[in-house]
Design a protein around this motif. Sequence first.
Motif, mmCIF file in Angstrom:
data_model
loop_
_atom_site.group_PDB
_atom_site.id
_atom_site.type_symbol
_atom_site.label_atom_id
_atom_site.label_comp_id
_atom_site.label_asym_id
_atom_site.label_seq_id
_atom_site.Cartn_x
_atom_site.Cartn_y
_atom_site.Cartn_z
ATOM 1 N N ALA A 288 -7.456 8.971 8.687
ATOM 2 C CA ALA A 288 -7.905 7.600 8.452
ATOM 3 C C ALA A 288 -6.912 6.652 9.110
ATOM 4 O O ALA A 288 -5.969 7.082 9.785
ATOM 5 C CB ALA A 288 -8.033 7.314 6.959
ATOM 6 N N ASN A 289 -7.130 5.367 8.902
ATOM 7 C CA ASN A 289 -6.290 4.348 9.540
ATOM 8 C C ASN A 289 -4.990 4.164 8.760
ATOM 9 O O ASN A 289 -4.832 3.214 7.995
ATOM 10 C CB ASN A 289 -7.060 3.028 9.637
ATOM 11 C CG ASN A 289 -8.251 3.148 10.560
ATOM 12 O OD1 ASN A 289 -8.114 3.141 11.778
ATOM 13 N ND2 ASN A 289 -9.432 3.299 9.979
ATOM 14 N N GLY A 290 -4.078 5.083 8.946
ATOM 15 C CA GLY A 290 -2.818 5.089 8.213
ATOM 16 C C GLY A 290 -2.945 5.917 6.948
ATOM 17 O O GLY A 290 -4.037 6.087 6.389
ATOM 18 N N SER A 291 -1.817 6.444 6.476
ATOM 19 C CA SER A 291 -1.853 7.258 5.257
ATOM 20 C C SER A 291 -2.211 6.410 4.043
ATOM 21 O O SER A 291 -2.696 6.947 3.031
ATOM 22 C CB SER A 291 -0.518 7.976 5.040
ATOM 23 O OG SER A 291 0.551 7.061 4.969
ATOM 24 N N ASN A 292 -2.009 5.091 4.113
ATOM 25 C CA ASN A 292 -2.456 4.242 3.016
ATOM 26 C C ASN A 292 -3.963 4.325 2.838
ATOM 27 O O ASN A 292 -4.473 4.370 1.715
ATOM 28 C CB ASN A 292 -2.046 2.785 3.265
ATOM 29 C CG ASN A 292 -0.577 2.548 3.030
ATOM 30 O OD1 ASN A 292 0.034 3.169 2.184
ATOM 31 N ND2 ASN A 292 0.010 1.656 3.805
ATOM 32 N N GLU A 293 -4.706 4.325 3.956
ATOM 33 C CA GLU A 293 -6.153 4.436 3.832
ATOM 34 C C GLU A 293 -6.558 5.823 3.363
ATOM 35 O O GLU A 293 -7.534 5.970 2.613
ATOM 36 C CB GLU A 293 -6.846 4.107 5.154
ATOM 37 C CG GLU A 293 -8.370 4.077 5.012
ATOM 38 C CD GLU A 293 -9.088 3.649 6.280
ATOM 39 O OE1 GLU A 293 -9.661 2.547 6.274
ATOM 40 O OE2 GLU A 293 -9.086 4.426 7.261
ATOM 41 N N VAL A 294 -5.823 6.830 3.771
ATOM 42 C CA VAL A 294 -6.080 8.182 3.265
ATOM 43 C C VAL A 294 -5.999 8.182 1.741
ATOM 44 O O VAL A 294 -6.900 8.695 1.043
ATOM 45 C CB VAL A 294 -5.082 9.191 3.857
ATOM 46 C CG1 VAL A 294 -5.160 10.529 3.114
ATOM 47 C CG2 VAL A 294 -5.350 9.405 5.340
ATOM 48 N N SER B 170 5.835 1.529 -3.200
ATOM 49 C CA SER B 170 5.263 0.425 -3.976
ATOM 50 C C SER B 170 3.783 0.184 -3.701
ATOM 51 O O SER B 170 3.160 -0.640 -4.372
ATOM 52 C CB SER B 170 6.051 -0.858 -3.714
ATOM 53 O OG SER B 170 6.080 -1.168 -2.336
ATOM 54 N N MET B 171 3.185 0.896 -2.734
ATOM 55 C CA MET B 171 1.750 0.751 -2.501
ATOM 56 C C MET B 171 0.914 1.504 -3.527
ATOM 57 O O MET B 171 -0.275 1.190 -3.703
ATOM 58 C CB MET B 171 1.384 1.247 -1.096
ATOM 59 C CG MET B 171 1.469 0.205 -0.002
ATOM 60 S SD MET B 171 0.404 -1.239 -0.266
ATOM 61 C CE MET B 171 -1.231 -0.491 -0.254
ATOM 62 N N TYR B 172 1.476 2.491 -4.218
ATOM 63 C CA TYR B 172 0.662 3.280 -5.144
ATOM 64 C C TYR B 172 -0.031 2.408 -6.189
ATOM 65 O O TYR B 172 -1.246 2.515 -6.372
ATOM 66 C CB TYR B 172 1.493 4.373 -5.813
ATOM 67 C CG TYR B 172 2.101 5.395 -4.877
ATOM 68 C CD1 TYR B 172 1.500 5.713 -3.662
ATOM 69 C CD2 TYR B 172 3.287 6.054 -5.203
ATOM 70 C CE1 TYR B 172 2.062 6.644 -2.800
ATOM 71 C CE2 TYR B 172 3.852 6.989 -4.360
ATOM 72 C CZ TYR B 172 3.246 7.285 -3.159
ATOM 73 O OH TYR B 172 3.821 8.210 -2.311
ATOM 74 N N GLY C 169 -2.584 -12.855 -10.004
ATOM 75 C CA GLY C 169 -1.126 -12.851 -10.101
ATOM 76 C C GLY C 169 -0.438 -11.806 -9.261
ATOM 77 O O GLY C 169 0.799 -11.807 -9.169
ATOM 78 N N LEU C 170 -1.183 -10.898 -8.635
ATOM 79 C CA LEU C 170 -0.546 -9.882 -7.802
ATOM 80 C C LEU C 170 -0.088 -10.478 -6.479
ATOM 81 O O LEU C 170 -0.644 -11.451 -5.986
ATOM 82 C CB LEU C 170 -1.513 -8.726 -7.531
ATOM 83 C CG LEU C 170 -1.925 -7.857 -8.718
ATOM 84 C CD1 LEU C 170 -2.830 -6.724 -8.237
ATOM 85 C CD2 LEU C 170 -0.712 -7.283 -9.433
ATOM 86 N N GLN C 171 0.936 -9.860 -5.906
ATOM 87 C CA GLN C 171 1.439 -10.262 -4.604
ATOM 88 C C GLN C 171 1.080 -9.204 -3.568
ATOM 89 O O GLN C 171 1.136 -8.008 -3.856
ATOM 90 C CB GLN C 171 2.975 -10.441 -4.644
ATOM 91 C CG GLN C 171 3.448 -11.557 -5.556
ATOM 92 C CD GLN C 171 2.975 -12.920 -5.083
ATOM 93 O OE1 GLN C 171 3.029 -13.230 -3.897
ATOM 94 N NE2 GLN C 171 2.510 -13.737 -6.021
ATOM 95 N N PRO C 172 0.709 -9.607 -2.362
ATOM 96 C CA PRO C 172 0.383 -8.610 -1.337
ATOM 97 C C PRO C 172 1.609 -7.817 -0.925
ATOM 98 O O PRO C 172 2.735 -8.329 -0.953
ATOM 99 C CB PRO C 172 -0.155 -9.454 -0.177
ATOM 100 C CG PRO C 172 0.421 -10.815 -0.386
ATOM 101 C CD PRO C 172 0.550 -10.990 -1.866
ATOM 102 N N TYR C 173 1.377 -6.579 -0.533
ATOM 103 C CA TYR C 173 2.467 -5.720 -0.062
ATOM 104 C C TYR C 173 2.958 -6.204 1.294
ATOM 105 O O TYR C 173 2.170 -6.642 2.142
ATOM 106 C CB TYR C 173 1.979 -4.276 0.063
ATOM 107 C CG TYR C 173 2.983 -3.350 0.700
ATOM 108 C CD1 TYR C 173 3.983 -2.758 -0.062
ATOM 109 C CD2 TYR C 173 2.943 -3.074 2.058
ATOM 110 C CE1 TYR C 173 4.913 -1.910 0.515
ATOM 111 C CE2 TYR C 173 3.856 -2.230 2.647
ATOM 112 C CZ TYR C 173 4.837 -1.647 1.865
ATOM 113 O OH TYR C 173 5.753 -0.813 2.448
ATOM 114 N N GLY C 174 4.254 -6.093 1.516
ATOM 115 C CA GLY C 174 4.771 -6.405 2.839
ATOM 116 C C GLY C 174 6.237 -6.769 2.809
ATOM 117 O O GLY C 174 6.695 -7.484 1.926
ATOM 118 N N ALA C 175 6.969 -6.259 3.800
ATOM 119 C CA ALA C 175 8.381 -6.599 3.979
ATOM 120 C C ALA C 175 8.479 -7.860 4.832
ATOM 121 O O ALA C 175 7.533 -8.218 5.539
ATOM 122 C CB ALA C 175 9.103 -5.445 4.662
ATOM 123 N N PRO C 176 9.619 -8.550 4.786
ATOM 124 C CA PRO C 176 9.789 -9.727 5.648
ATOM 125 C C PRO C 176 9.596 -9.389 7.116
ATOM 126 O O PRO C 176 10.090 -8.362 7.592
ATOM 127 C CB PRO C 176 11.234 -10.148 5.359
ATOM 128 C CG PRO C 176 11.557 -9.584 4.013
ATOM 129 C CD PRO C 176 10.795 -8.306 3.925
#
Length: 364
Positions: A93-99, A122-124, A19-26
């Motif tokens: 790392a490959n972006g602070s998200n990967e960090v 909203s990535m947390y 039921g989760l939706q992937p992160y991403g803006a239009p």
Amino acid sequence: MPSPSDALADLPLRDDLVGLQPYGAPQLDVPVLLNVNENTFGVPADVHAAIVAAVAEAATGLNRYPDREFGELRRNLADYLGHGLVPDQLWAANGSNEVMQQLLQAFGGPGRTAIGFPPTYSMYPLLASGTGTRYVTAPRGAAYTMTPGDTAREVRESGANIVFLCSPNNPTGTALDLEVVEAAYEAGEQARAIVIVDEAYGEFTQDGTPSALTLLPGRPRLVVSRTMSKAFALAGARLGYLAAAPEIADPLRLIRLPYHLSAVTQAVANAALTHAGTLLSNVEAIKVQRDRIVRELEALGLSPAPSDANFVFFTGLEDPRRIWEGLLEAGVLIRDVGIPGSLRVTAGTEQETTLFLSTLRDLL
């Protein structure tokens, strides 16, 4: 033929991902993109030339694996940040998200808890879910503020193993007082919580706004996360990094993928860091446009939040969807962050900012 959702239902997906939706803006093809807080000034010509030369040199050795300890990059990052940091205190790392994903892999996981303070990045929760880490939230105060006392209480009562503090905060653009960071760190002592201060927009802060980098000495569980996507105009390069006590890097080596930073990524980042002064001159121009947006939104009767980032969050809209669609029709894409009566706009070039403001004025 079964629909994609039916086909997915037949797969053994983890229960916590259902039921989760992937992160991403239009991702829309419009002339003015002011929705994902990119640096719209682009890479200056001399920096572009240096990056091209560095990548060309790196390409001669692409048959070999890259330096898995990215020693040159860590030295350059330490020099750039200052504050007495040494290379052993830096990790990339490959972006602070990967960090942050790597931090959750090492210090979170099943049976452990992370806490965030929405509205925030909203990535947390998605990063927590992807690593099997329980994610809980705590409220902010009026105007989305956080106080040391309230923050300490929430951290202590949650028993969190990971604490996310976003400063400047996304989507509001507001910076945290360092007393909030100190209070969160002390409150997490019993749980030995890793406190992550996400400073993705740290280069855009107002004069006099301090960085949590100043709090690192004597705090081995404190981590400050940064990125080269924003101020360095390298969103497409995917390079994020952290500063922390040297011992933080050792657990990350246990869970990182082998040779996770490509030779090309390292070459791009190193070339950009040698031209940091040129890139940061664009930061000052962006801050001028950000402050201009704040002033003009106030003149229009709206309520922009004080911003230490390269974007402005504003409220007071009766019908934000109509405004968003009207701007899009005029070729300007901004962000609907899902907060009633509110929208968020990236500070772009002078021309982009003028088009946004004039169109908004007409729509209002």
